[in-house]
Structures are given as structure tokens and as C-alpha cells.
Motif scaffolding. Structure first.
Motif, PDB file in Angstrom:
ATOM      1  N   UNK A 353      35.627  14.548  50.618  1.00 45.96           N
ATOM      2  CA  UNK A 353      36.127  13.289  50.062  1.00 45.96           C
ATOM      3  C   UNK A 353      35.550  13.044  48.667  1.00 45.96           C
ATOM      4  N   UNK A 354      34.274  13.368  48.511  1.00 44.29           N
ATOM      5  CA  UNK A 354      33.628  13.183  47.208  1.00 44.29           C
ATOM      6  C   UNK A 354      34.269  14.078  46.149  1.00 44.29           C
ATOM      7  N   UNK A 355      34.495  15.342  46.499  1.00 41.06           N
ATOM      8  CA  UNK A 355      35.113  16.261  45.547  1.00 41.06           C
ATOM      9  C   UNK A 355      36.504  15.776  45.145  1.00 41.06           C
ATOM     10  N   UNK A 356      37.265  15.290  46.119  1.00 42.25           N
ATOM     11  CA  UNK A 356      38.597  14.766  45.806  1.00 42.25           C
ATOM     12  C   UNK A 356      38.509  13.595  44.835  1.00 42.25           C
ATOM     13  N   UNK A 357      37.460  12.780  44.972  1.00 39.44           N
ATOM     14  CA  UNK A 357      37.312  11.611  44.104  1.00 39.44           C
ATOM     15  C   UNK A 357      37.026  11.997  42.661  1.00 39.44           C
ATOM     16  N   UNK A 358      36.618  13.246  42.426  1.00 42.00           N
ATOM     17  CA  UNK A 358      36.288  13.702  41.078  1.00 42.00           C
ATOM     18  C   UNK A 358      37.487  14.247  40.317  1.00 42.00           C
ATOM     19  N   UNK A 359      38.628  14.391  40.998  1.00 43.85           N
ATOM     20  CA  UNK A 359      39.839  14.855  40.302  1.00 43.85           C
ATOM     21  C   UNK A 359      40.210  13.846  39.213  1.00 43.85           C
ATOM     22  N   UNK A 360      40.431  14.353  38.010  1.00 43.85           N
ATOM     23  CA  UNK A 360      40.739  13.511  36.872  1.00 43.85           C
ATOM     24  C   UNK A 360      39.524  13.111  36.053  1.00 43.85           C
ATOM     25  N   UNK A 361      38.337  13.367  36.588  1.00 44.62           N
ATOM     26  CA  UNK A 361      37.123  13.014  35.853  1.00 44.62           C
ATOM     27  C   UNK A 361      36.787  14.081  34.821  1.00 44.62           C
ATOM     28  N   UNK A 380      28.114  19.654  41.451  1.00 43.91           N
ATOM     29  CA  UNK A 380      29.350  20.167  42.038  1.00 43.91           C
ATOM     30  C   UNK A 380      29.703  21.483  41.355  1.00 43.91           C
ATOM     31  N   UNK A 381      30.124  22.464  42.148  1.00 45.94           N
ATOM     32  CA  UNK A 381      30.522  23.749  41.572  1.00 45.94           C
ATOM     33  C   UNK A 381      31.927  23.630  40.997  1.00 45.94           C
ATOM     34  N   UNK A 382      32.091  24.189  39.805  1.00 45.38           N
ATOM     35  CA  UNK A 382      33.364  24.100  39.087  1.00 45.38           C
ATOM     36  C   UNK A 382      33.847  25.497  38.728  1.00 45.38           C
ATOM     37  N   UNK A 383      35.136  25.772  38.976  1.00 45.02           N
ATOM     38  CA  UNK A 383      35.784  27.001  38.518  1.00 45.02           C
ATOM     39  C   UNK A 383      36.643  26.657  37.313  1.00 45.02           C
ATOM     40  N   UNK A 384      36.609  27.504  36.288  1.00 48.44           N
ATOM     41  CA  UNK A 384      37.268  27.182  35.030  1.00 48.44           C
ATOM     42  C   UNK A 384      37.605  28.453  34.275  1.00 48.44           C
ATOM     43  N   UNK A 395      34.925  19.589  30.563  1.00 56.27           N
ATOM     44  CA  UNK A 395      36.216  19.913  31.173  1.00 56.27           C
ATOM     45  C   UNK A 395      36.746  18.707  31.941  1.00 56.27           C
ATOM     46  N   UNK A 396      38.039  18.715  32.199  1.00 56.41           N
ATOM     47  CA  UNK A 396      38.672  17.721  33.059  1.00 56.41           C
ATOM     48  C   UNK A 396      38.999  18.381  34.389  1.00 56.41           C
ATOM     49  N   UNK A 397      38.656  17.732  35.471  1.00 55.51           N
ATOM     50  CA  UNK A 397      38.868  18.296  36.798  1.00 55.51           C
ATOM     51  C   UNK A 397      40.313  18.074  37.231  1.00 55.51           C
ATOM     52  N   UNK A 398      40.993  19.166  37.604  1.00 57.65           N
ATOM     53  CA  UNK A 398      42.419  19.107  37.926  1.00 57.65           C
ATOM     54  C   UNK A 398      42.694  19.160  39.425  1.00 57.65           C
ATOM     55  N   UNK A 403      36.536  24.048  48.458  1.00 56.10           N
ATOM     56  CA  UNK A 403      35.266  23.375  48.239  1.00 56.10           C
ATOM     57  C   UNK A 403      34.742  23.433  46.829  1.00 56.10           C
ATOM     58  N   UNK A 404      35.554  23.882  45.891  1.00 53.14           N
ATOM     59  CA  UNK A 404      35.148  23.969  44.474  1.00 53.14           C
ATOM     60  C   UNK A 404      36.094  23.106  43.635  1.00 53.14           C
ATOM     61  N   UNK A 405      35.535  22.520  42.577  1.00 57.26           N
ATOM     62  CA  UNK A 405      36.367  21.809  41.611  1.00 57.26           C
ATOM     63  C   UNK A 405      37.056  22.808  40.702  1.00 57.26           C
ATOM     64  N   UNK A 406      38.300  22.546  40.351  1.00 59.47           N
ATOM     65  CA  UNK A 406      39.066  23.421  39.470  1.00 59.47           C
ATOM     66  C   UNK A 406      39.362  22.668  38.174  1.00 59.47           C
TER      67      UNK A 406
END
Length: 407
Positions: A353-361, A380-384, A395-398, A403-406
Motif C-alpha cells: 500500500x505504501x509503495x502504491x502511494x508513492x506513484x506520481x511522487x 524504497x527500491x527503484x528501477x529506472x 525521478x518521477x515514480x510511474x 515490490x519495486x518502484x518503476x
């Protein structure tokens, strides 16, 4: 890797990782495998033994040395393994004289060690972030914990040595992580009894080049006003606080000999989040501690929500010989395993839920090897898209995937 290169296998904590890099520098050009062991649980000791056997199969001609907490606590058990050439204690592993000696077992009484020198690696070339040991050992005796017998009593590295080392590392590393066995107990053994908050202040003031500073596990009861202000107001101190919670039931905490209550943990997190909304909370939590009833476990399960834990470290209780908890009435192993699974499931759902809340941040990400991944300030781990390792990119989270931010 070349046969002449030392191979360091670090088990367990970030402190081992920091010390492992110092060992690597000591052994430059030596055909040696070092297994830097962990003793926090029985499973950690088993993993150490498996790592030793695997390393021997892969490099049968190399010298194999075992060190770290498991080796410190039970050196003879590791010396008896046919794969092992030498065993060094936790004090000896950072002493050049010990590596030059030939005796098969070199382990002193860790409780007699009174100082921690700034044993700091020449570089962390294989890591995007650098780890700096500022404290070692622990004065507390939690009933479940064997680590003080592997690390000794608390001792701190003088601030001047820490600052000098960080200033050098900041030339090549954008992020530094301060590590210790009981990090928030930093300072009372030094002249003037400085606190961890004072050390952090001095680092930030004297190393302006340092872009990101991160702290390893903290004992919430020792977060004073100065450290709290830094955690919530200093932009270079990353918004990621990992707390040693262990349990969410007051009777269990008392039997663990912890120094905080459930209410204190919840209040601390509420204050942190109110002062800095983007702080991400991590926590160590033990499932199935001796005497834990279903109602007591329910309090710990609820703590994950009450403390907004998004970086969970869940451990099934593991009785360690010689600790008071090992003599308490034990919870059945199958129940311990089931409770750990329930904690992990609940923690994973909250994290998702937390990771989903970061979309757009927008996140600032430290690029790590191989260049297409990294961690944000909140860890949070980010793939880019591929970037240069060691850089910090905005970066902007899409999306979220596996389980990783893209970005």
C-alpha cells in the motif's frame, strides 16, 4: 575472481559489511576467503556453516578464515570444520598482527576490549554507499540476544576520526551509512560524553560535500531531542528510521528486558511522522518469543499498522544457548513459524500500500550496480533507465512492479 584476490563473505548486519571492507584492504593480494559470520539466530549460524562449505567447494586451494560473531562465541566449533584453516575473533579480524600470525585460533575475551579504533576501509569501490562504523558492542542484556557476547561492551569511535574518514569517503560516495551494534548508545565512553545527535551535527557541519547521511538501526528510547530534530528537519539525513521494536506487547517487552513500552513506540512514530511526513519506518520484530500467547501476538501484529512499518525485518524467535529467554517456557516451533508468516503477510500488505502511494511522487535515487536500480531517500527500491553508478538522480515514480518502484 582472480585466485590472488581476497573473497569476503559478509553474513548479517551492516556493521559486518563495513568491517568486511576493512578486512579486504588488509588482505590485498592474498588468496584468502574470509567468512564474516553472524550469530543473531540459530539460522544465521547455519547459514554461516553453509557459506563455509560452499566457499571451500568453489575455491579448494584458498586459505579459509572464519571470523565475526559466531566465530567469537564458539571458535572451537568452527575450528573443527575440515573446510576451515583459521578462526579469528571480532577484535582480531581488524588487527594486521592477527592476520600475520599463524595460530589456527586467535580469539581474545571480547569483554576485555575497551576501545574501538577507526578501522575504516580505504574504499567501498563495490558499493554505491559507504558504511562507517562509529560504535561497537552493547551494554544492554536483552534476554533473547547473544550478540553482546560476540561484540563485547559498548565503545565508540572518537568524532574526529569519524569525520576524517567520512570526509575522505564523501569524495567518491554520495551516501554514507553510520553503523554500530547499538548505534544510539554512541558516546558515553568518550571525553565529554557526546551523543549520537552531536556526532551527526558535527559530521554535517564539517563535511559539507556529503550529500546523504543514513543511520542504521536505532533504539527509540535513546532518540533524544537533538537527534529527533535532525531526523525530522535535516534534509541531508535521509527520511528512513529503522527501529528496534522487537514486540508490540508490554509483557513480552518486559520479559525481553527491553527498555520501552508499546505506547512509547507508537508515540515516537506518531511524532516522527507528524514532523516529517515522508519518513519511512523500518523495524525489527520477533515472532513467537517464549510465553507469547495469541493475545500477546495480536498486539505485535497490530503494531505493524500502529507504527506504520514499511521496511519490516521479521524474525521467528530462535533460542540461543546461554540466554535467559532460552530457559523460559517455549512456544511450539510450528506456532512460531505460523506467527512469523502472519507477520510477514501483514507487513507485505502494508508495504504494498505504501509503495502504491508513492506513484506520481518525485524521488531522489542513489544509483547502484549495475546502474538500472537504486534506493530513494526513504529506502524504497527503484528501477529506472540506466544511469551512472553512484550518482543521485531525480525521478518521477510511474508504477509498482514486483515490490519495486518503476521510474
Amino acid at each position: 575472481m582472480p585466485a590472488s584476490s581476497p573473497q569476503i563473505i559478509n553474513m548479517g548486519c551492516r556493521l559486518n559489511l563495513a568491517e568486511g571492507e576493512s578486512i579486504r584492504a588488509l588482505l590485498s593480494g592474498r588468496d584468502t576467503i574470509v567468512v564474516n559470520s553472524c550469530a543473531v539466530t540459530n539460522e544465521a549460524v547455519k547459514q554461516t556453516r553453509r557459506a563455509i562449505r560452499r566457499a571451500r567447494r568453489e575455491r579448494p586451494e584458498a586459505e579459509l578464515v572464519v571470523t565475526g560473531c559466531a566465530a567469537q562465541i564458539d571458535p572451537q566449533a568452527f575450528a573443527a570444520m575440515p573446510e576451515v584453516n583459521r578462526v579469528l575473533g571480532n577484535a582480531e579480524k581488524l588487527a594486521p598482527a592477527a592476520w600475520a600470525a599463524a595460530d589456527p585460533v586467535r580469539v581474545q575475551n571480547i569483554m576485555a576490549v575497551r576501545e574501538t579504533a577507526p578501522h575504516l576501509a580505504a574504499s567501498f569501490s563495490t558499493h554505491a554507499r559507504a558504511f562507517v562504523e562509529v560504535q561497537n558492542g552493547c551494554e544492554h542484556r536483552c534476554t533473547f540476544c547473544v550478540i553482546p557476547y560476540g561484540r563485547g561492551n559498548s565503545r565508540s569511535v572518537p568524532a574526529g576520526a569519524v569525520i576524517d574518514r567520512i570526509a575522505a569517503l564523501a569524495e567518491s560516495h554520495a551516501e554514507i551509512v553510520l553503523t554500530g551494534v547499538d548505534l544510539t548508545s554512541y558516546g558515553p565512553d568518550l571525553p565529554g560524553a557526546p551523543s549520537l545527535g552531536q556526532l551527526v551535527e558535527r559530521i554535517l557541519a564539517h563535511v559539507p560535500r556529503l550529500q546523504r547521511l543514513r543511520l542504521s538501526s536505532l533504539d527509540g528510547v535513546e532518540i533524544d531531542g537533538r537527534l529527533f530534530a535532525l531526523l525530522t528537519q535535516e534534509p541531508r539525513l535521509q527520511p528512513h528510521v529503522h527501529l528496534s521494536l522487537q514486540a508490540g506487547d508490554d509483557m513480552v517487552l518486559k520479559r525481553m528486558k527491553r527498555r520501552h513500552s508499546r505506547a512509547q513506540s507508537v508515540a515516537l512514530v506518531e511524532r516522527l511522522k507528524a514532523a516529517r511526513a515522508d519518513i519511512a519506518i523500518g523495524a525489527d520484530v520477533i515472532a513467537g518469543f517464549p510465553t507469547e500467547t495469541e493475545a500477546m501476538f495480536a498486539n505485535t501484529l497490530a503494531l505493524l499498522d500502529d507504527c506504520d512499518v514499511v521496511h519490516p525485518h521479521i524474525f521467528p524467535y530462535s533460542p540461543r544457548e546461554g540466554t535467559p529467554a532460552a530457559r523460559m517456557p517455549q512456544v511450539a516451533k510450528e506456532i512460531v513459524k505460523e506467527r512469523a508468516a502472519r507477520l510477514r503477510e501483514a507487513a507485505a500488505a502494508r508495504r504494498a500500500r505504501w509503495l502504491q502511494s508513492l506513484i506520481g511522487s518525485t524521488q531522489q535515487v542513489l544509483i547502484e550496480r549495475p546502474g538500472d536500480r537504486g534506493h530513494a531517500g526513504n529506502f524504497a527500491e527503484v528501477r529506472l533507465p540506466h544511469s551512472r553508478v553512484g550518482e543521485i538522480v531525480t525521478v518521477t515514480i510511474k508504477a509498482v512492479q514486483d515490490g519495486k518502484l518503476i521510474a
